[in-house]
Design a protein around this motif. Structure first.
Motif, PDB file in Angstrom:
ATOM      1  N   ILE A   1     -39.095  -0.285  63.583  1.00 10.77           N
ATOM      2  CA  ILE A   1     -39.139   1.248  62.572  1.00 10.77           C
ATOM      3  C   ILE A   1     -38.683   2.855  62.853  1.00 10.77           C
ATOM      4  O   ILE A   1     -38.753   3.628  62.211  1.00 10.77           O
ATOM      5  N   ALA A   2     -39.844   3.205  63.471  1.00 14.80           N
ATOM      6  CA  ALA A   2     -40.028   4.228  63.700  1.00 14.80           C
ATOM      7  C   ALA A   2     -38.841   4.897  64.666  1.00 14.80           C
ATOM      8  O   ALA A   2     -38.598   6.621  64.348  1.00 14.80           O
ATOM      9  N   ALA A   3     -37.673   4.161  64.878  1.00 15.07           N
ATOM     10  CA  ALA A   3     -36.732   4.858  65.290  1.00 15.07           C
ATOM     11  C   ALA A   3     -35.608   4.811  64.365  1.00 15.07           C
ATOM     12  O   ALA A   3     -34.424   5.656  64.400  1.00 15.07           O
ATOM     13  N   ALA A   4     -36.326   4.093  63.001  1.00 19.80           N
ATOM     14  CA  ALA A   4     -35.239   4.407  62.445  1.00 19.80           C
ATOM     15  C   ALA A   4     -35.153   4.501  60.900  1.00 19.80           C
ATOM     16  O   ALA A   4     -34.720   5.757  60.653  1.00 19.80           O
ATOM     17  N   ALA A   5     -35.695   3.709  59.996  1.00 16.72           N
ATOM     18  CA  ALA A   5     -36.034   4.262  58.660  1.00 16.72           C
ATOM     19  C   ALA A   5     -36.735   5.390  58.656  1.00 16.72           C
ATOM     20  O   ALA A   5     -36.403   6.064  57.295  1.00 16.72           O
ATOM     21  N   GLU A   6     -37.777   5.491  59.742  1.00 19.17           N
ATOM     22  CA  GLU A   6     -38.524   6.024  59.390  1.00 19.17           C
ATOM     23  C   GLU A   6     -37.758   7.719  59.560  1.00 19.17           C
ATOM     24  O   GLU A   6     -38.190   8.761  58.842  1.00 19.17           O
ATOM     25  N   LYS A   7     -37.532   8.171  60.284  1.00 15.01           N
ATOM     26  CA  LYS A   7     -36.524   8.759  60.711  1.00 15.01           C
ATOM     27  C   LYS A   7     -35.429   9.338  60.129  1.00 15.01           C
ATOM     28  O   LYS A   7     -35.327  10.278  58.944  1.00 15.01           O
ATOM     29  N   THR A   8     -34.907   8.331  58.918  1.00 13.74           N
ATOM     30  CA  THR A   8     -33.768   8.878  58.259  1.00 13.74           C
ATOM     31  C   THR A   8     -33.974   8.485  57.008  1.00 13.74           C
ATOM     32  O   THR A   8     -33.477   9.909  56.199  1.00 13.74           O
ATOM     33  N   VAL A   9     -35.107   8.686  56.494  1.00 14.13           N
ATOM     34  CA  VAL A   9     -35.646   8.777  55.010  1.00 14.13           C
ATOM     35  C   VAL A   9     -35.856  10.342  55.019  1.00 14.13           C
ATOM     36  O   VAL A   9     -35.647  11.333  54.239  1.00 14.13           O
ATOM     37  N   LYS A  10     -35.848  11.373  56.108  1.00 14.09           N
ATOM     38  CA  LYS A  10     -35.808  12.792  56.397  1.00 14.09           C
ATOM     39  C   LYS A  10     -35.506  13.579  56.452  1.00 14.09           C
ATOM     40  O   LYS A  10     -34.807  14.643  56.423  1.00 14.09           O
ATOM     41  N   LEU A  11     -34.326  13.195  56.611  1.00 13.94           N
ATOM     42  CA  LEU A  11     -32.575  12.629  56.618  1.00 13.94           C
ATOM     43  C   LEU A  11     -31.836  12.705  55.652  1.00 13.94           C
ATOM     44  O   LEU A  11     -30.875  14.046  55.571  1.00 13.94           O
ATOM     45  N   VAL A  12     -31.849  12.249  54.538  1.00  7.61           N
ATOM     46  CA  VAL A  12     -30.894  12.397  53.595  1.00  7.61           C
ATOM     47  C   VAL A  12     -32.153  12.922  52.263  1.00  7.61           C
ATOM     48  O   VAL A  12     -32.753  13.011  52.806  1.00  7.61           O
ATOM     49  N   LYS A  13     -30.657  13.235  51.476  1.00  7.35           N
ATOM     50  CA  LYS A  13     -30.991  14.924  50.323  1.00  7.35           C
ATOM     51  C   LYS A  13     -31.872  13.313  49.274  1.00  7.35           C
ATOM     52  O   LYS A  13     -33.294  14.134  48.396  1.00  7.35           O
ATOM     53  N   ASP A  14     -31.864  12.225  49.027  1.00  7.67           N
ATOM     54  CA  ASP A  14     -32.789  11.772  48.029  1.00  7.67           C
ATOM     55  C   ASP A  14     -33.069  10.847  48.371  1.00  7.67           C
ATOM     56  O   ASP A  14     -32.009   9.290  48.343  1.00  7.67           O
ATOM     57  N   GLY A  15     -33.514  10.408  49.091  1.00  4.52           N
ATOM     58  CA  GLY A  15     -34.429   8.491  49.916  1.00  4.52           C
ATOM     59  C   GLY A  15     -35.605   7.808  50.147  1.00  4.52           C
ATOM     60  O   GLY A  15     -36.471   9.066  49.595  1.00  4.52           O
ATOM     61  N   THR A  16     -35.392   6.825  49.508  1.00  2.84           N
ATOM     62  CA  THR A  16     -36.610   6.049  49.703  1.00  2.84           C
ATOM     63  C   THR A  16     -37.088   5.019  50.207  1.00  2.84           C
ATOM     64  O   THR A  16     -36.427   4.117  50.405  1.00  2.84           O
TER      65      THR A  16
END
Length: 275
Positions: A231-246
């Motif tokens: 998760i540290a290399a995936a979802a935790e980074k993804t949510v910071k890169l999209v404009k409207d992520g949960t």
């Protein structure tokens, strides 16, 4: 059985369930599986008035066992061909693991104006492989080991991979033998070239720019004990890169969607689809 044919002659199999006039939900599967991996969620969507569609990625399942085109850009182009053939709009995308990468690449390159929402689970973006700029990633040697395992004895490798995939190697794990057998069965349906080539695609493709282009709501689900896509290399980074992520983390949940994790995730997906 329904197929669409891409520009290079590849036949892409798809399933189309539920209300033909309902809002379409497209499900994209993980490696090395097929659209059948989403059957429970497809029924959930169809039972609630949606149009549920799942395709077998080229080289996988019932689609053509291609030698060429087993790359993320082509996967996204194939999905675009399916969307255009069915004239789908106001689409909800759902992707697991490699499928999460596929829907993100499709949304960024082809889905502007057609995609309404995106949900991912255990998805590979932004990038899996470890590097100087991605120290949380998985070392390339791990993916080389996957390649070696596929080449040496794919059938046995898939049986062994099912253990960490579903967290069956953890104390107190409740995953059924049937779930592990299904992973093996779907994996063995895939073409050998596609299975091998896709390893590079899910591990080394960088989706950072794609994520920056996504401006629709995105629900990012991830198991807290995912041993396949940490998760540290995936979802935790993804949510910071999209404009409207949960982001929702399912504590103790593995990479594979099954059992109590599946039940909880499906409740959240349905709520997201209806929101």
């Amino acid at each position: 059985m329904p197929f669409i044919t891409t520009d290079d002659g590849t036949e892409i199999f798809y399933k189309d369930w539920g209300n033909p006039d309902g809002q379409p939900i497209i499900f994209s599967h993980g490696w090395p599986l097929s659209g059948d991996a989403w059957d429970v969620e497809m029924k959930l969507a169809a039972d609630n008035g949606f149009r549920a569609i799942a395709h077998d990625r080229r080289g996988h399942g019932r689609s053509t066992q291609t030698w060429f085109g087993n790359d993320m850009d082509t996967y996204a182009a194939d999905l675009d061909a399916l969307v255009r053939a069915l004239d789908l709009r106001d689409i909800i995308l759902v992707g697991h693991s490699t499928g999460g990468g596929e829907v993100v690449r499709f949304a960024a390159k082809h889905g502007i104006g057609r995609v309404a929402k995106i949900a991912t689970a255990g998805a590979v973006p932004p990038v899996m492989v470890k590097s100087e700029t991605n120290p949380e990633g998985t070392p390339i040697e791990a993916f080389d080991g996957i390649r070696d395992g596929v080449l040496a004895d794919r059938s046995q490798f898939f049986k062994e991979l099912a253990e960490p995939f579903f967290g069956a190697n953890r104390p107190g794990a409740k995953v059924s033998q049937g779930a592990k057998d299904q992973f093996w069965r779907l994996g063995m349906q895939a073409g050998f070239a596609a299975v091998y080539d896709c390893i590079k695609q899910f591990s080394e493709t960088d989706f950072t720019e794609d994520l920056g282009k996504i401006d629709v709501p995105m629900f990012i689900a991830h198991g807290g004990d995912d041993q396949i896509v940490p998760i540290a290399a995936a979802a935790e980074k993804t949510v910071k890169l999209v404009k409207d992520g949960t982001l929702k983390v399912y504590e103790g949940a593995p990479h594979g969607i099954a059992g109590e994790y599946q039940q909880e995730l499906d409740k959240d997906l349905l709520e997201f689809w209806k929101s």
